[in-house]
Design an enzyme around this catalytic site. Structure first.
Site, PDB file in Angstrom:
ATOM      1  N   TYR A 141     -43.961  -5.234  27.650  1.00  0.00           N
ATOM      2  CA  TYR A 141     -43.390  -5.782  28.892  1.00  0.00           C
ATOM      3  C   TYR A 141     -41.937  -5.323  29.121  1.00  0.00           C
ATOM      4  O   TYR A 141     -41.166  -5.135  28.162  1.00  0.00           O
ATOM      5  CB  TYR A 141     -43.409  -7.320  28.821  1.00  0.00           C
ATOM      6  CG  TYR A 141     -42.686  -7.995  29.964  1.00  0.00           C
ATOM      7  CD1 TYR A 141     -41.391  -8.503  29.780  1.00  0.00           C
ATOM      8  CD2 TYR A 141     -43.266  -8.095  31.224  1.00  0.00           C
ATOM      9  CE1 TYR A 141     -40.714  -9.102  30.813  1.00  0.00           C
ATOM     10  CE2 TYR A 141     -42.587  -8.703  32.274  1.00  0.00           C
ATOM     11  CZ  TYR A 141     -41.319  -9.213  32.062  1.00  0.00           C
ATOM     12  OH  TYR A 141     -40.647  -9.803  33.086  1.00  0.00           O
ATOM     13  N   ASP A 173     -47.979 -15.089  26.313  1.00  0.00           N
ATOM     14  CA  ASP A 173     -46.925 -14.056  26.331  1.00  0.00           C
ATOM     15  C   ASP A 173     -45.742 -14.463  25.456  1.00  0.00           C
ATOM     16  O   ASP A 173     -45.311 -13.741  24.574  1.00  0.00           O
ATOM     17  CB  ASP A 173     -46.399 -13.854  27.759  1.00  0.00           C
ATOM     18  CG  ASP A 173     -47.368 -13.141  28.674  1.00  0.00           C
ATOM     19  OD1 ASP A 173     -47.117 -13.152  29.896  1.00  0.00           O
ATOM     20  OD2 ASP A 173     -48.378 -12.596  28.188  1.00  0.00           O
TER      21      ASP A 173
END
Ligand SMILES: O=C(CO)[C@@H](O)[C@H](O)COP(=O)(O)O
Length: 241
Positions: free
Chosen positions: A236, A142
């Protein structure tokens, strides 16, 4: 000739004032997240003012000053060659000993708006071994898009550290580099983004170290790393304004 803050256009002076507050507040995050002991860390943020004055500036903390004594008026303003301008602070107040490294990064990585350096324990332990942190956590995919790389051993005080940071990160998706035998340096779109990278760098360095004490962590396939990085960087959180 050395720039004088009060001679700069009013909008640049306003931006300097805002950035000083931001950088002063960000330094409180370093002890908050247990990334530093004593004064062993620093944060800077770029001011994009080349259109107004012909060059960008950046704000960085003064060297060796305790975090609980750092306020906006102590923050030092520098040009991208690392020279302090006449910024209203006492002439004797020296910028961080890592100013040259921050300046080199801003000069050679135009997209970078913030730089952080700490000696956080687990990341620095990996730096001492000269081993990159392997990408074995989805959180690493991520945040860093792969492993956290190792930069070369470099002495403080000239362009060596900055050059090592740029040479290591220019071809990497990582926003963190572990300078061998020294510690982590992180970059970001602004100071807060670079502080986040420093927080996450220490977190994953700790987790992967613990995992290795239990056994051999499992690698993540590259296509999965790419998918995780793309989602986290672009989807996100809350919709971008
Ligand atoms: O790594 C070093 C010294 O070896 C520096 O990063 C200090 O730990 C922080 O220095 P200042 O920013 O307070 O000058």
């Amino acid at each position: 000739m050395t720039l004088t803050l009060t001679d700069l256009p009013a909008d640049v002076q306003d931006e300097v004032s805002k950035t000083r507050r931001i950088v002063a507040d960000l330094h409180a995050e370093l002890p908050r997240w247990e990334l530093v002991v004593w004064t062993a860390g620093n944060v800077s943020q770029r001011i994009r003012c080349a259109d107004q004055i012909g060059e960008d500036l950046f704000v960085i903390k003064p060297s060796g000053v305790s975090y609980d004594q750092l306020g906006p008026t102590q923050m030092v303003v520098c040009t991208l060659d690392g020279a302090k301008i006449n910024d209203g602070t006492p002439d004797r107040l020296q910028p961080s000993s890592d100013t040259a490294a921050h300046a080199y990064v801003y000069t050679h990585m135009d997209h970078v708006g913030g730089v952080v350096h700490t000696h956080s324990t687990y990341a620095t332990a990996w730096a001492a071994r000269g081993e990159e942190v392997p990408c074995v956590l989805t959180m690493m995919a991520d945040e860093f898009g792969g492993p956290i790389p190792i930069g070369p051993f470099a002495l403080i005080g000239d362009d060596s550290i900055g050059r090592g940071i740029v040479d290591t990160l220019k071809d990497s998706r990582s926003r963190a580099v572990l300078m061998q035998n020294h510690g982590p340096f992180t970059i970001g779109k602004d100071g807060r983004d670079a502080v986040k990278a420093a927080v996450m760098c220490e977190e994953v360095a700790r987790t992967v170290h613990i995992s290795r004490q239990l056994g051999e962590p499992l690698p993540i396939a590259q296509e999965k790393v790419d998918s995780l990085f793309d989602r986290y960087q672009n989807v996100y959180g809350q919709p971008k304004k």
